[in-house]
Write an enzyme that holds these catalytic residues in place. Structure first.
Site, PDB file in Angstrom:
ATOM      1  N   GLY A  14       0.802  -1.208   0.000  1.00  0.00           N
ATOM      2  CA  GLY A  14       0.000   0.000   0.000  1.00  0.00           C
ATOM      3  C   GLY A  14       0.838   1.263   0.000  1.00  0.00           C
ATOM      4  N   PHE A  15       0.164   2.374  -0.218  1.00  0.00           N
ATOM      5  CA  PHE A  15       0.813   3.673  -0.354  1.00  0.00           C
ATOM      6  C   PHE A  15       1.633   4.034   0.879  1.00  0.00           C
ATOM      7  CE2 PHE A  15      -0.228   8.454  -0.147  1.00  0.00           C
ATOM      8  CZ  PHE A  15       0.969   8.796  -0.725  1.00  0.00           C
ATOM      9  N   ILE A  16       1.028   3.982   2.046  1.00  0.00           N
ATOM     10  CA  ILE A  16       1.728   4.372   3.266  1.00  0.00           C
ATOM     11  C   ILE A  16       2.621   3.246   3.767  1.00  0.00           C
ATOM     12  CG2 ILE A  16       1.458   5.180   5.648  1.00  0.00           C
ATOM     13  CD1 ILE A  16      -1.300   6.293   4.813  1.00  0.00           C
ATOM     14  N   TYR A 154     -16.636   3.114   6.488  1.00  0.00           N
ATOM     15  CA  TYR A 154     -15.178   3.142   6.638  1.00  0.00           C
ATOM     16  C   TYR A 154     -14.785   3.614   8.029  1.00  0.00           C
ATOM     17  CZ  TYR A 154     -10.419   4.958   6.218  1.00  0.00           C
ATOM     18  OH  TYR A 154      -9.097   5.247   6.439  1.00  0.00           O
ATOM     19  N   LYS A 158     -13.068   1.442  11.312  1.00  0.00           N
ATOM     20  CA  LYS A 158     -11.838   1.846  11.993  1.00  0.00           C
ATOM     21  C   LYS A 158     -12.075   2.061  13.485  1.00  0.00           C
ATOM     22  CE  LYS A 158      -8.430   1.866   9.083  1.00  0.00           C
ATOM     23  NZ  LYS A 158      -7.247   1.002   9.357  1.00  0.00           N
TER      24      LYS A 158
END
Length: 326
Positions: A14-16, A154, A158
């Site tokens: 993933g991006f992070i 979403y 979380k």
């Protein structure tokens, strides 16, 4: 973190998370990265990130945190000094269309990790969470605000992961750091996020789909800064929720578009759409806790971060302009 350790990083393509892996490797640590390489967006972009992470200190396994049996085998094979859980289904709008996969990945997947940590004696979890939880709260957003009314699946998924992590902290003494991220951007970013999409649309002359009038603002945070803060959160803290954001300097989407126009030397065509009810009008992070507990401050401002983002996009053409936008 002076001594080399072994870390499990989920969502490693993933991006992070890929940047977290890179920074851990640069610090001399061993990293086991797992990712299911799902097709929410083009897996080629995920593999592009993984290709930057080669070396003997990095091991990658294609594995899904929803699969408890696979996780059990992984934890039987390796012991970890900490787990950094960045595997997640992200995106507010898509979660409204597919709420089940958000719950199974973001909440149940985190529970699967917690159970394996408890079983094998791994006592440190860093969990990636979101500023989306702060909808409707006064700004700047502080970690002690009562985020009990999430306005999207979403955000709800979380919140579920956060509170389950607290339960395991309370019962099993697992040390938990929860990092709430604020609008992360940078090179090789997610193609469902505004910076990537706006660069593409401005560059190719496609109208920007802008929800609202563009005055909504975000506390943009560069990916390298986010990754650095995530790694600093590995330290023992008990149970803490920590904002990682731009530091209370939100920038409007209109301003961000103007900055991209300057860098691409092209004018944006804007197709305005109604404001989406699951979006926030503004995000602004109080990062006092990050400063006090982690010694963290963002270092890359929006101008420099957009320079790097546009440069990556242009240097990787024509491939970068062929990535489908979810």
């Amino acid at each position: 973190m002076d001594t080399a350790k072994r870390y499990l990083v989920t969502g490693a393509a993933g991006f992070i998370a890929s940047q977290v892996c890179q920074q851990l490797l640069d610090q001399g640590h061993q990293v086991v990265g797992i990712d299911n390489l799902n097709d929410y967006y083009d897996p080629r972009l995920k593999r592009h990130r993984l290709e930057q992470l080669g070396g003997n200190s990095f091991e990658f396994q294609e594995l899904d945190i929803e699969n408890a049996a696979q996780l059990r085998t992984l934890f039987d094979q390796s012991s970890f000094d900490a787990v950094l859980n960045l595997a997640a289904r992200a995106g507010v709008r898509y979660s409204i269309e597919n709420p089940v996969v958000y719950e199974t990945t973001n909440s149940l997947g985190n529970l699967n990790l917690l159970q394996e940590m408890q079983r094998t004696g791994c006592s440190k979890l860093v969990l990636a969470s979101t500023s989306s939880l702060y909808a409707g709260q006064p700004m700047p957003f502080r970690e002690d605000l009562p985020v009990n009314t999430p306005i999207s699946p979403y955000a709800a998924s979380k919140k579920g992961a956060e509170v389950m992590s607290y339960s395991f902290h309370n019962i099993h003494k697992i040390d938990v750091s929860i990092c709430r991220y604020f609008t992360v951007y940078g090179p090789a970013g997610r193609p469902d996020m505004s910076v990537f999409r706006f660069i593409r649309w401005i560059d190719e002359g496609t109208p920007i789909e802008l929800y609202g009038d563009g005055t909504q603002s975000r506390d943009f945070t560069y990916v390298d800064d986010i990754a650095r803060g995530t790694i600093l959160a590995v330290k023992p803290l008990g149970y803490e929720i920590i904002n990682l954001g731009g530091g209370g300097t939100p920038v409007s989407l209109n301003t961000m578009i103007e900055m991209l126009e300057q860098r691409l030397n092209k004018k944006a065509i804007i197709n305005r759409q109604p404001f989406h009810k699951a979006d926030l009008m503004e995000t602004s992070a109080d990062i006092t806790k990050a400063r006090d507990l982690l010694g963290w401050n963002p270092e890359v401002d929006l101008a420099e971060g957009l320079d790097r983002s546009v440069q990556w996009y242009l240097e990787n053409q024509p491939w970068s302009e062929s990535i489908p936008l979810p």
